[in-house]
Design a protein around this motif. Sequence first.
Motif, PDB file in Angstrom:
ATOM      1  N   THR A 129       0.824  -1.202   0.000  1.00  0.00           N
ATOM      2  CA  THR A 129       0.000   0.000   0.000  1.00  0.00           C
ATOM      3  C   THR A 129       0.860   1.255   0.000  1.00  0.00           C
ATOM      4  OG1 THR A 129      -1.722  -1.208   1.183  1.00  0.00           O
ATOM      5  CG2 THR A 129      -1.868   1.191   1.211  1.00  0.00           C
ATOM      6  N   LEU A 130       1.899   1.266   0.816  1.00  0.00           N
ATOM      7  CA  LEU A 130       2.812   2.417   0.842  1.00  0.00           C
ATOM      8  C   LEU A 130       3.533   2.572  -0.492  1.00  0.00           C
ATOM      9  CD1 LEU A 130       4.291   1.881   4.410  1.00  0.00           C
ATOM     10  CD2 LEU A 130       2.724   3.706   3.708  1.00  0.00           C
ATOM     11  N   THR A 131       3.903   1.464  -1.111  1.00  0.00           N
ATOM     12  CA  THR A 131       4.599   1.506  -2.402  1.00  0.00           C
ATOM     13  C   THR A 131       3.675   2.035  -3.495  1.00  0.00           C
ATOM     14  OG1 THR A 131       5.958  -0.363  -1.693  1.00  0.00           O
ATOM     15  CG2 THR A 131       5.966   0.133  -4.035  1.00  0.00           C
ATOM     16  N   MET A 132       2.384   1.714  -3.406  1.00  0.00           N
ATOM     17  CA  MET A 132       1.442   2.255  -4.394  1.00  0.00           C
ATOM     18  C   MET A 132       1.428   3.776  -4.354  1.00  0.00           C
ATOM     19  SD  MET A 132      -1.868  -0.295  -4.605  1.00  0.00           S
ATOM     20  CE  MET A 132      -2.344  -0.140  -2.908  1.00  0.00           C
ATOM     21  N   TRP A 133       1.613   4.357  -3.163  1.00  0.00           N
ATOM     22  CA  TRP A 133       1.671   5.817  -3.054  1.00  0.00           C
ATOM     23  C   TRP A 133       2.938   6.370  -3.698  1.00  0.00           C
ATOM     24  CZ3 TRP A 133      -2.044   9.125  -1.865  1.00  0.00           C
ATOM     25  CH2 TRP A 133      -3.167   8.636  -1.211  1.00  0.00           C
ATOM     26  N   LEU A 134       4.011   5.608  -3.667  1.00  0.00           N
ATOM     27  CA  LEU A 134       5.263   6.067  -4.286  1.00  0.00           C
ATOM     28  C   LEU A 134       5.228   5.957  -5.807  1.00  0.00           C
ATOM     29  CD1 LEU A 134       7.911   4.472  -1.902  1.00  0.00           C
ATOM     30  CD2 LEU A 134       7.223   6.878  -2.030  1.00  0.00           C
ATOM     31  N   PHE A 135       4.541   4.953  -6.310  1.00  0.00           N
ATOM     32  CA  PHE A 135       4.509   4.684  -7.754  1.00  0.00           C
ATOM     33  C   PHE A 135       3.071   4.782  -8.270  1.00  0.00           C
ATOM     34  CE2 PHE A 135       8.216   2.477  -6.068  1.00  0.00           C
ATOM     35  CZ  PHE A 135       9.206   2.950  -6.908  1.00  0.00           C
ATOM     36  N   THR A 136       2.480   5.957  -8.124  1.00  0.00           N
ATOM     37  CA  THR A 136       1.081   6.148  -8.515  1.00  0.00           C
ATOM     38  C   THR A 136       0.865   5.989 -10.015  1.00  0.00           C
ATOM     39  OG1 THR A 136       1.417   8.533  -8.649  1.00  0.00           O
ATOM     40  CG2 THR A 136       0.551   7.666  -6.575  1.00  0.00           C
ATOM     41  N   HIS A 137       1.915   6.113 -10.790  1.00  0.00           N
ATOM     42  CA  HIS A 137       1.807   6.001 -12.250  1.00  0.00           C
ATOM     43  C   HIS A 137       1.856   4.551 -12.731  1.00  0.00           C
ATOM     44  CE1 HIS A 137       6.059   6.081 -11.258  1.00  0.00           C
ATOM     45  NE2 HIS A 137       6.303   5.495 -12.419  1.00  0.00           N
ATOM     46  N   LEU A 138       2.077   3.602 -11.829  1.00  0.00           N
ATOM     47  CA  LEU A 138       2.181   2.189 -12.198  1.00  0.00           C
ATOM     48  C   LEU A 138       0.928   1.424 -11.780  1.00  0.00           C
ATOM     49  CD1 LEU A 138       5.846   1.430 -11.070  1.00  0.00           C
ATOM     50  CD2 LEU A 138       5.044   2.008 -13.363  1.00  0.00           C
ATOM     51  N   GLY A 139       0.649   0.343 -12.470  1.00  0.00           N
ATOM     52  CA  GLY A 139      -0.444  -0.548 -12.097  1.00  0.00           C
ATOM     53  C   GLY A 139      -0.031  -1.460 -10.950  1.00  0.00           C
ATOM     54  N   TYR A 140      -1.002  -2.222 -10.425  1.00  0.00           N
ATOM     55  CA  TYR A 140      -0.739  -3.098  -9.285  1.00  0.00           C
ATOM     56  C   TYR A 140       0.402  -4.079  -9.536  1.00  0.00           C
ATOM     57  CZ  TYR A 140      -5.200  -1.582  -7.270  1.00  0.00           C
ATOM     58  OH  TYR A 140      -6.230  -0.860  -6.747  1.00  0.00           O
ATOM     59  N   ALA A 178       2.980  -3.884 -11.596  1.00  0.00           N
ATOM     60  CA  ALA A 178       4.286  -3.215 -11.628  1.00  0.00           C
ATOM     61  C   ALA A 178       4.696  -2.760 -10.231  1.00  0.00           C
ATOM     62  CB  ALA A 178       4.247  -2.034 -12.592  1.00  0.00           C
ATOM     63  N   VAL A 179       3.736  -2.329  -9.422  1.00  0.00           N
ATOM     64  CA  VAL A 179       4.042  -1.925  -8.043  1.00  0.00           C
ATOM     65  C   VAL A 179       4.514  -3.137  -7.247  1.00  0.00           C
ATOM     66  CG1 VAL A 179       3.044  -1.081  -5.881  1.00  0.00           C
ATOM     67  CG2 VAL A 179       2.495   0.061  -8.029  1.00  0.00           C
ATOM     68  N   LEU A 180       3.842  -4.261  -7.399  1.00  0.00           N
ATOM     69  CA  LEU A 180       4.256  -5.483  -6.708  1.00  0.00           C
ATOM     70  C   LEU A 180       5.655  -5.891  -7.142  1.00  0.00           C
ATOM     71  CD1 LEU A 180       3.598  -7.740  -4.739  1.00  0.00           C
ATOM     72  CD2 LEU A 180       2.511  -8.965  -6.623  1.00  0.00           C
ATOM     73  N   ARG A 181       5.940  -5.770  -8.438  1.00  0.00           N
ATOM     74  CA  ARG A 181       7.280  -6.101  -8.937  1.00  0.00           C
ATOM     75  C   ARG A 181       8.326  -5.185  -8.288  1.00  0.00           C
ATOM     76  NH1 ARG A 181       6.005  -7.247 -13.625  1.00  0.00           N
ATOM     77  NH2 ARG A 181       5.662  -5.191 -14.411  1.00  0.00           N
ATOM     78  N   GLU A 182       8.038  -3.887  -8.192  1.00  0.00           N
ATOM     79  CA  GLU A 182       8.955  -2.953  -7.520  1.00  0.00           C
ATOM     80  C   GLU A 182       9.205  -3.388  -6.088  1.00  0.00           C
ATOM     81  OE1 GLU A 182      10.748  -0.246  -8.309  1.00  0.00           O
ATOM     82  OE2 GLU A 182      10.172  -0.356 -10.408  1.00  0.00           O
ATOM     83  N   LEU A 183       8.134  -3.757  -5.398  1.00  0.00           N
ATOM     84  CA  LEU A 183       8.250  -4.179  -4.007  1.00  0.00           C
ATOM     85  C   LEU A 183       9.101  -5.438  -3.875  1.00  0.00           C
ATOM     86  CD1 LEU A 183       7.399  -3.874  -1.031  1.00  0.00           C
ATOM     87  CD2 LEU A 183       5.358  -5.201  -1.589  1.00  0.00           C
ATOM     88  N   VAL A 184       8.775  -6.449  -4.659  1.00  0.00           N
ATOM     89  CA  VAL A 184       9.473  -7.738  -4.556  1.00  0.00           C
ATOM     90  C   VAL A 184      10.939  -7.626  -4.970  1.00  0.00           C
ATOM     91  CG1 VAL A 184       9.558 -10.077  -5.501  1.00  0.00           C
ATOM     92  CG2 VAL A 184       7.380  -9.101  -4.816  1.00  0.00           C
ATOM     93  N   GLU A 185      11.205  -6.884  -6.035  1.00  0.00           N
ATOM     94  CA  GLU A 185      12.574  -6.799  -6.549  1.00  0.00           C
ATOM     95  C   GLU A 185      13.466  -5.869  -5.740  1.00  0.00           C
ATOM     96  OE1 GLU A 185      12.230  -5.747 -10.666  1.00  0.00           O
ATOM     97  OE2 GLU A 185      11.517  -7.742 -11.235  1.00  0.00           O
TER      98      GLU A 185
END
Length: 74
Positions: A39-50, A52-59
């Motif tokens: 949820t916090l990462t979604m706020w950082l990457f508002t331009h990405l879909g779910y 891509a946000v999950l990928r950012e988080l996991v990677e």
Amino acid sequence: MGLLSRTFTPELVHLAIKETGVRQERTKALPSHLVVYFTLTMWLFTHLGYGAVLRELVENFPLRKGELWRPARL
């Protein structure tokens, strides 16, 4: 991601989950503490879909030494 995990430490996230009483009852694709970070990462990457946000988080999420994480099978 490093700043995110230093600002919202795992201990703080676990305390927030405990205080709200919303801890998961069984293992799901994302444990409750990772849902908080998602949820916090979604706020950082508002331009990405779910996805891509999950990928950012996991990677990019820093894990502690010896800590492993992988999503549960869907």
